[in-house]
Design an enzyme around this catalytic site. Structure first.
Site, PDB file in Angstrom:
ATOM      1  N   PRO A  15       0.837  -1.214   0.000  1.00  0.00           N
ATOM      2  CA  PRO A  15       0.000   0.000   0.000  1.00  0.00           C
ATOM      3  C   PRO A  15       0.861   1.250   0.000  1.00  0.00           C
ATOM      4  CG  PRO A  15      -0.811  -1.581   1.587  1.00  0.00           C
ATOM      5  CD  PRO A  15       0.512  -2.105   1.115  1.00  0.00           C
ATOM      6  N   CYS A  16       0.343   2.308  -0.611  1.00  0.00           N
ATOM      7  CA  CYS A  16       1.146   3.527  -0.749  1.00  0.00           C
ATOM      8  C   CYS A  16       1.040   4.436   0.462  1.00  0.00           C
ATOM      9  CB  CYS A  16       0.739   4.290  -2.008  1.00  0.00           C
ATOM     10  SG  CYS A  16      -0.987   4.794  -2.014  1.00  0.00           S
TER      11      CYS A  16
END
Length: 350
Positions: free
Chosen positions: A83-84
């Site tokens: 996930p960013c």
């Protein structure tokens, strides 16, 4: 044995709803293990692929002892899309203090956990997906750190930004892919199959979801329209196909401070905007005055209709919007399979 079909093995980290592994599975890979932290993603996996081992846990606690319970022998491919949030400065888990924020990001970004597991499992090949904005985030510092960390593993690696629309996905979706191997095989990205102009043009929203417009709400397939209020419906009526809300030319009663991506209407004869879930809604349907249903968004992400998403609507939107489109994953799977075939052929010749 001659003629024996070899099923190459895959481990999937940060699996989300499973778009990456589904693409690899369709090409014939054997998914040995999958993991994610989200409870609803776990439910999606158990509903759609109950025979594939799935572990819900914080990846920072995933160690060699735990992995050995699920995986025996060598792994051919490690895939995943961290996930960013770890790269963001506005997430809930990030401190408002700049010094603490920088320390948190530099010491504990999730891509490092992917690379830690890469070092532990030592797969022959790897593939890691992330947002295109990663390249310029923090003036490119994170991008450089990722490259240096991959370099320290000893893997031969590269990276490329690909648009999913170029691979049969009815969606403009640019993502960066890091890919590599440790078995001295030259890797290349999958060959483009579609283009804006030419023989095989981009797939369109109309082709993907047109038949669903006349189907009644059906919870069993995640096809339930949001019940929009009268004010929003009036706003939607003003949005032209393929355009956005004319914010500076609205009647006073329809105006508000901020209008996001949910006030953009898709065009039936073009690929979709990037599917990013926002406030429990996707962009507006090309010709209906409502946002897309979860199933329509899943079609645009190239999930099959029998693949079901679970949980509250906002969770279903996140599962779909955050996934790697299945056809994009399948293109990578086909390419990596060719390279694995080349590797094993060389091994037999020794």
């Amino acid at each position: 044995m001659e003629g024996e079909i070899v099923k190459y093995t895959v481990v999937d980290l940060f699996s989300g709803a499973g778009g990456l592994e589904l693409g690899f599975e369709e090409v014939g890979f054997d998914i040995k293990f999958s993991t994610d932290f989200d409870e609803y993603c776990e439910k999606v996996h158990k509903m759609n692929r109950p025979k594939i081992p799935f572990l819900r846990m914080d990846i920072r606690k995933l160690d060699e002892k735990i992995l050995s319970k699920y995986i025996s022998g060598e792994v051919d491919v490690l895939v995943g899309g961290p996930p960013c949030q770890g790269f963001s400065t506005i997430g809930k888990r990030i401190s408002s203090d700049p010094t603490k924020r920088y320390q948190a990001d530099s010491r504990n970004t999730l891509f490092k956990e992917y690379i830690r597991v890469l070092k532990c499992l030592k797969p022959k090949f790897f593939l890691m997906e992330n947002v295109e904005g990663l390249v310029t985030r923090d003036h490119g510092a994170i991008f450089e750190e990722i490259k240096q960390t991959f370099k320290s593993t000893g893997y031969d690696f590269n990276y490329v930004i690909l648009n999913a629309a170029d691979y049969g996905v009815p969606q403009i979706r640019n993502r960066i892919f890091f890919y590599g191997n440790r078995v001295d095989i030259k890797m290349t990205p999958p060959k483009q199959t579609n283009s804006e102009k030419g023989k095989n043009t981009w797939c369109t929203v109309g082709d993907a979801i047109g038949d669903l417009a006349n189907i009644a709400d059906d919870k069993s397939i995640n096809h339930v329209a949001l019940k929009h209020g009268e004010i929003n419906i009036r706003r939607y009526e003003l949005i032209p196909e393929g355009g956005r809300l004319p914010e500076h030319n609205l009647p006073p009663e329809l105006y508000r401070k901020n209008f996001g991506n949910t006030f953009k209407r898709l065009h039936r004869n073009k690929p979709s905007l990037t599917m990013v879930p926002g406030h429990n809604a996707f962009p507006i349907h090309p010709w209906l005055n409502r946002s897309l249903t979860v199933r329509e968004a899943a079609r645009i992400q190239t999930f099959p209709d029998d693949y079901i998403f679970v949980g509250p609507r906002d969770k279903q939107c996140m599962q779909v919007g955050n996934a790697v489109p299945v056809k994009m994953a399948k293109a990578w799977a086909k390419q990596i399979k060719k390279e694995l075939d080349e590797y094993y052929k060389k091994q037999k010749q020794k």
